[in-house]
Design a protein around this motif. Sequence first.
Motif, mmCIF file in Angstrom:
data_model
loop_
_atom_site.group_PDB
_atom_site.id
_atom_site.type_symbol
_atom_site.label_atom_id
_atom_site.label_comp_id
_atom_site.label_asym_id
_atom_site.label_seq_id
_atom_site.Cartn_x
_atom_site.Cartn_y
_atom_site.Cartn_z
ATOM 1 N N LYS A 40 40.813 29.102 36.259
ATOM 2 C CA LYS A 40 41.391 29.305 34.930
ATOM 3 C C LYS A 40 41.002 28.183 33.982
ATOM 4 O O LYS A 40 41.679 27.923 32.992
ATOM 5 C CB LYS A 40 42.915 29.405 35.045
ATOM 6 C CG LYS A 40 43.342 30.612 35.841
ATOM 7 C CD LYS A 40 44.830 30.763 35.864
ATOM 8 C CE LYS A 40 45.179 32.016 36.676
ATOM 9 N NZ LYS A 40 46.599 32.299 36.650
ATOM 10 N N ARG A 41 39.887 27.534 34.247
ATOM 11 C CA ARG A 41 39.470 26.399 33.425
ATOM 12 C C ARG A 41 39.184 26.798 31.989
ATOM 13 O O ARG A 41 39.361 25.999 31.080
ATOM 14 C CB ARG A 41 38.254 25.713 34.041
ATOM 15 C CG ARG A 41 36.995 26.553 34.017
ATOM 16 C CD ARG A 41 35.885 25.914 34.847
ATOM 17 N NE ARG A 41 34.709 26.738 34.896
ATOM 18 C CZ ARG A 41 34.559 27.784 35.697
ATOM 19 N NH1 ARG A 41 35.524 28.129 36.516
ATOM 20 N NH2 ARG A 41 33.460 28.491 35.691
ATOM 21 N N LYS A 42 38.778 28.040 31.764
ATOM 22 C CA LYS A 42 38.473 28.484 30.402
ATOM 23 C C LYS A 42 39.694 29.099 29.720
ATOM 24 O O LYS A 42 39.982 28.787 28.576
ATOM 25 C CB LYS A 42 37.316 29.478 30.417
ATOM 26 C CG LYS A 42 36.009 28.839 30.840
ATOM 27 C CD LYS A 42 34.884 29.816 30.903
ATOM 28 C CE LYS A 42 33.622 29.127 31.407
ATOM 29 N NZ LYS A 42 32.549 30.073 31.676
ATOM 30 N N SER A 43 40.410 29.952 30.425
ATOM 31 C CA SER A 43 41.546 30.630 29.799
ATOM 32 C C SER A 43 42.749 29.711 29.603
ATOM 33 O O SER A 43 43.453 29.816 28.602
ATOM 34 C CB SER A 43 41.949 31.858 30.619
ATOM 35 O OG SER A 43 42.396 31.462 31.902
ATOM 36 N N ASN A 44 43.019 28.818 30.530
ATOM 37 C CA ASN A 44 44.161 27.903 30.428
ATOM 38 C C ASN A 44 43.737 26.478 30.104
ATOM 39 O O ASN A 44 44.572 25.590 30.044
ATOM 40 C CB ASN A 44 44.942 27.863 31.751
ATOM 41 C CG ASN A 44 45.860 29.022 31.918
ATOM 42 O OD1 ASN A 44 46.010 29.846 31.037
ATOM 43 N ND2 ASN A 44 46.496 29.095 33.065
ATOM 44 N N ASP A 66 45.734 17.784 40.090
ATOM 45 C CA ASP A 66 46.764 18.714 39.630
ATOM 46 C C ASP A 66 46.237 19.679 38.580
ATOM 47 O O ASP A 66 45.283 19.387 37.861
ATOM 48 C CB ASP A 66 47.948 17.940 39.042
ATOM 49 C CG ASP A 66 48.752 17.239 40.120
ATOM 50 O OD1 ASP A 66 48.739 17.717 41.273
ATOM 51 O OD2 ASP A 66 49.385 16.218 39.812
ATOM 52 N N HIS A 67 46.912 20.826 38.499
ATOM 53 C CA HIS A 67 46.608 21.856 37.515
ATOM 54 C C HIS A 67 47.685 21.832 36.444
ATOM 55 O O HIS A 67 48.748 21.245 36.634
ATOM 56 C CB HIS A 67 46.566 23.233 38.198
ATOM 57 C CG HIS A 67 45.442 23.356 39.171
ATOM 58 N ND1 HIS A 67 44.323 24.096 38.923
ATOM 59 C CD2 HIS A 67 45.252 22.810 40.400
ATOM 60 C CE1 HIS A 67 43.494 24.011 39.955
ATOM 61 N NE2 HIS A 67 44.043 23.237 40.867
ATOM 62 N N ASN A 68 47.433 22.510 35.330
ATOM 63 C CA ASN A 68 48.416 22.509 34.247
ATOM 64 C C ASN A 68 49.284 23.773 34.231
ATOM 65 O O ASN A 68 49.858 24.122 33.216
ATOM 66 C CB ASN A 68 47.740 22.304 32.886
ATOM 67 C CG ASN A 68 46.808 23.444 32.510
ATOM 68 O OD1 ASN A 68 46.651 24.406 33.253
ATOM 69 N ND2 ASN A 68 46.174 23.325 31.355
ATOM 70 N N TYR A 69 49.382 24.461 35.357
ATOM 71 C CA TYR A 69 50.236 25.636 35.496
ATOM 72 C C TYR A 69 50.730 25.689 36.937
ATOM 73 O O TYR A 69 50.224 25.003 37.805
ATOM 74 C CB TYR A 69 49.487 26.922 35.101
ATOM 75 C CG TYR A 69 48.282 27.230 35.976
ATOM 76 C CD1 TYR A 69 48.372 28.126 37.037
ATOM 77 C CD2 TYR A 69 47.059 26.616 35.762
ATOM 78 C CE1 TYR A 69 47.286 28.399 37.840
ATOM 79 C CE2 TYR A 69 45.960 26.886 36.560
ATOM 80 C CZ TYR A 69 46.087 27.777 37.596
ATOM 81 O OH TYR A 69 45.000 28.043 38.398
ATOM 82 N N VAL A 70 51.741 26.526 37.177
ATOM 83 C CA VAL A 70 52.305 26.618 38.523
ATOM 84 C C VAL A 70 51.430 27.508 39.408
ATOM 85 O O VAL A 70 50.804 28.451 38.918
ATOM 86 C CB VAL A 70 53.760 27.149 38.505
ATOM 87 C CG1 VAL A 70 54.664 26.185 37.789
ATOM 88 C CG2 VAL A 70 53.840 28.517 37.880
ATOM 89 N N PRO A 71 51.369 27.228 40.711
ATOM 90 C CA PRO A 71 50.553 28.054 41.611
ATOM 91 C C PRO A 71 51.185 29.425 41.828
ATOM 92 O O PRO A 71 52.385 29.607 41.640
ATOM 93 C CB PRO A 71 50.543 27.255 42.909
ATOM 94 C CG PRO A 71 51.795 26.461 42.864
ATOM 95 C CD PRO A 71 52.037 26.152 41.418
ATOM 96 N N GLN A 72 50.343 30.372 42.207
ATOM 97 C CA GLN A 72 50.821 31.716 42.509
ATOM 98 C C GLN A 72 50.386 32.045 43.936
ATOM 99 O O GLN A 72 49.206 32.229 44.210
ATOM 100 C CB GLN A 72 50.243 32.726 41.523
ATOM 101 C CG GLN A 72 50.848 34.095 41.639
ATOM 102 C CD GLN A 72 50.345 35.014 40.544
ATOM 103 O OE1 GLN A 72 49.330 34.765 39.918
ATOM 104 N NE2 GLN A 72 51.061 36.090 40.327
ATOM 105 N N ALA A 73 51.346 32.102 44.836
ATOM 106 C CA ALA A 73 51.057 32.298 46.256
ATOM 107 C C ALA A 73 50.331 33.609 46.535
ATOM 108 O O ALA A 73 49.567 33.704 47.486
ATOM 109 C CB ALA A 73 52.346 32.237 47.061
#
Length: 123
Positions: A40-44, A66-73
């Motif tokens: 999601k480097r482009k969309s988020n 770290d990422h800037n959104y929560v993970p989705q299992a």
Amino acid sequence: MEEICEIVPSQKGMNKINVCGYLIVKEWVQENMYYWCCEKRKSNECKGRATTAFVNNLHYLKKFNDHNYVPQASSAEVARSIASIRDRANETNDQPAQIIQNTIVNIPKEIYPYVPSQNALRV
């Protein structure tokens, strides 16, 4: 050794890895070190990254940002389901609606809400 990263097929036939619920795509390789960036480097505009060592056909996690959104299992399971539909379409002469229906029956109830609609899967 470190955590072993699960390989997940992508819609375009390339591999991703699943790290802590995030799907990460290969950016570049140097010898046995693989460098990955968030799908999601482009969309988020996510700057999440990972580095793995490829040893004995396994990716061992060396570094994870770290990422800037929560993970989705469920994201890895959804990607596997979509890849299964694509593979079946390439291997058989079945109609798209039949392939999708047969695959959706086998999808666990927990991830069903995250799977694209049947119309989206036909494209």
